[in-house]
Design a protein around this motif. Structure first.
Motif, PDB file in Angstrom:
ATOM      1  N   UNK A 117       0.802  -1.018   0.120  1.00 41.13           N
ATOM      2  CA  UNK A 117      -0.068  -0.038   0.172  1.00 41.13           C
ATOM      3  C   UNK A 117       0.798   1.183  -0.169  1.00 41.13           C
ATOM      4  N   UNK A 118       1.979   1.207   0.700  1.00 44.50           N
ATOM      5  CA  UNK A 118       2.942   2.492   0.681  1.00 44.50           C
ATOM      6  C   UNK A 118       3.524   2.428  -0.824  1.00 44.50           C
ATOM      7  N   UNK A 119       3.746   1.623  -1.372  1.00 47.10           N
ATOM      8  CA  UNK A 119       4.324   1.401  -3.001  1.00 47.10           C
ATOM      9  C   UNK A 119       3.033   2.273  -3.811  1.00 47.10           C
ATOM     10  N   UNK A 120       1.798   1.574  -3.581  1.00 48.86           N
ATOM     11  CA  UNK A 120       0.804   2.147  -4.409  1.00 48.86           C
ATOM     12  C   UNK A 120       0.329   3.721  -4.101  1.00 48.86           C
ATOM     13  N   UNK A 121       0.388   4.123  -2.820  1.00 44.89           N
ATOM     14  CA  UNK A 121       0.171   5.527  -2.718  1.00 44.89           C
ATOM     15  C   UNK A 121       1.361   6.397  -3.183  1.00 44.89           C
ATOM     16  N   UNK A 122       2.892   5.991  -3.043  1.00 42.17           N
ATOM     17  CA  UNK A 122       4.061   6.769  -3.510  1.00 42.17           C
ATOM     18  C   UNK A 122       3.730   6.663  -5.139  1.00 42.17           C
ATOM     19  N   UNK A 123       3.541   5.774  -5.896  1.00 43.18           N
ATOM     20  CA  UNK A 123       3.629   5.738  -7.177  1.00 43.18           C
ATOM     21  C   UNK A 123       2.538   6.682  -7.688  1.00 43.18           C
ATOM     22  N   UNK A 129      -1.155  12.558  -8.746  1.00 49.46           N
ATOM     23  CA  UNK A 129      -2.357  12.333  -8.232  1.00 49.46           C
ATOM     24  C   UNK A 129      -2.306  12.880  -6.709  1.00 49.46           C
ATOM     25  N   UNK A 130      -2.664  13.956  -6.284  1.00 43.93           N
ATOM     26  CA  UNK A 130      -2.959  14.603  -4.990  1.00 43.93           C
ATOM     27  C   UNK A 130      -3.979  13.775  -4.128  1.00 43.93           C
ATOM     28  N   UNK A 135      -6.133   7.677  -0.247  1.00 39.99           N
ATOM     29  CA  UNK A 135      -6.361   6.447  -0.426  1.00 39.99           C
ATOM     30  C   UNK A 135      -6.348   5.485   1.086  1.00 39.99           C
ATOM     31  N   UNK A 136      -7.203   5.099   1.525  1.00 41.81           N
ATOM     32  CA  UNK A 136      -6.891   4.196   2.787  1.00 41.81           C
ATOM     33  C   UNK A 136      -6.816   2.556   2.313  1.00 41.81           C
ATOM     34  N   UNK A 137      -6.814   2.418   1.312  1.00 37.95           N
ATOM     35  CA  UNK A 137      -6.844   0.952   0.830  1.00 37.95           C
ATOM     36  C   UNK A 137      -5.588   0.152   1.559  1.00 37.95           C
TER      37      UNK A 137
END
Length: 180
Positions: A117-123, A129-130, A135-137
């Motif tokens: 999830x950290x990688x998804x948010x960082x990418x 994308x602000x 995202x709380x995924x």
């Protein structure tokens, strides 16, 4: 893997069959969207299915559920019991009162994988994308199935799937014992 070559062997020609073999494993898509669950057009399920197919997954199905904790949990549990390698849920990861996908997912998981999830948010943030940081995924393992929540926007899905592909392959390989 596709093969359609003619092989010659001692005066005989053998034609191989076209085989579309999954390279990465079996997957299921869960779309969490009230409008789609009530008969609206599903534009997210086909997108995730297409991206999973491109990544080498055989997609068993795309199911749509309402943003109800029991429905989300049941869909995820059904996929896990069905033996898929990967479950991608889309939608319900934001901040509104109906965005409960992470909570329902946490109840299904045996272990979380926060690095995914950290990688998804960082990418997502790197892609401009602000909303990616909001995202709380969650992501994690249930049995031998990788379960990942993605936000319900087309851009978040495209970016998320590009990031997730190599990570999912690694996790699935380890869970199946192929990476030993």
């Amino acid at each position: 893997m596709r093969s359609n070559a003619a092989l010659s062997c001692v005066g005989a020609t053998v034609m191989t069959m076209d085989i579309d073999a999954p390279v990465a494993g079996r997957a299921l898509v869960v779309v969490v969207d009230d409008r789609t669950a009530h008969g609206g057009v599903d534009s997210l399920g086909p997108l995730v299915t297409e991206l999973l197919n491109e990544a080498g997954f055989l997609v068993d199905a795309s199911v749509t559920v309402q943003a109800e904790e029991v429905e989300i949990r049941n869909a995820l549990n059904t996929a896990v019991i069905g033996g898929v390698d990967l479950v991608i849920s889309v939608g319900g990861t934001g901040m509104s009162p109906r965005d409960i996908t992470p909570e329902a997912t946490e109840e299904v998981l045996d272990r979380e994988l926060p690095g995914i999830t950290e990688a998804l948010r960082a990418s997502g943030r790197v892609a401009g994308s602000l909303d990616a940081g909001l995202s709380r995924g969650v992501a994690g393992i249930s049995g031998s199935t990788l379960v990942v929540n993605l936000p319900g926007s087309r851009s978040a899905i495209r970016d998320g799937m590009a990031t997730l592909g190599p990570l999912a392959s690694r996790v699935i390989g380890e869970l199946s014992g192929l990476d030993e």
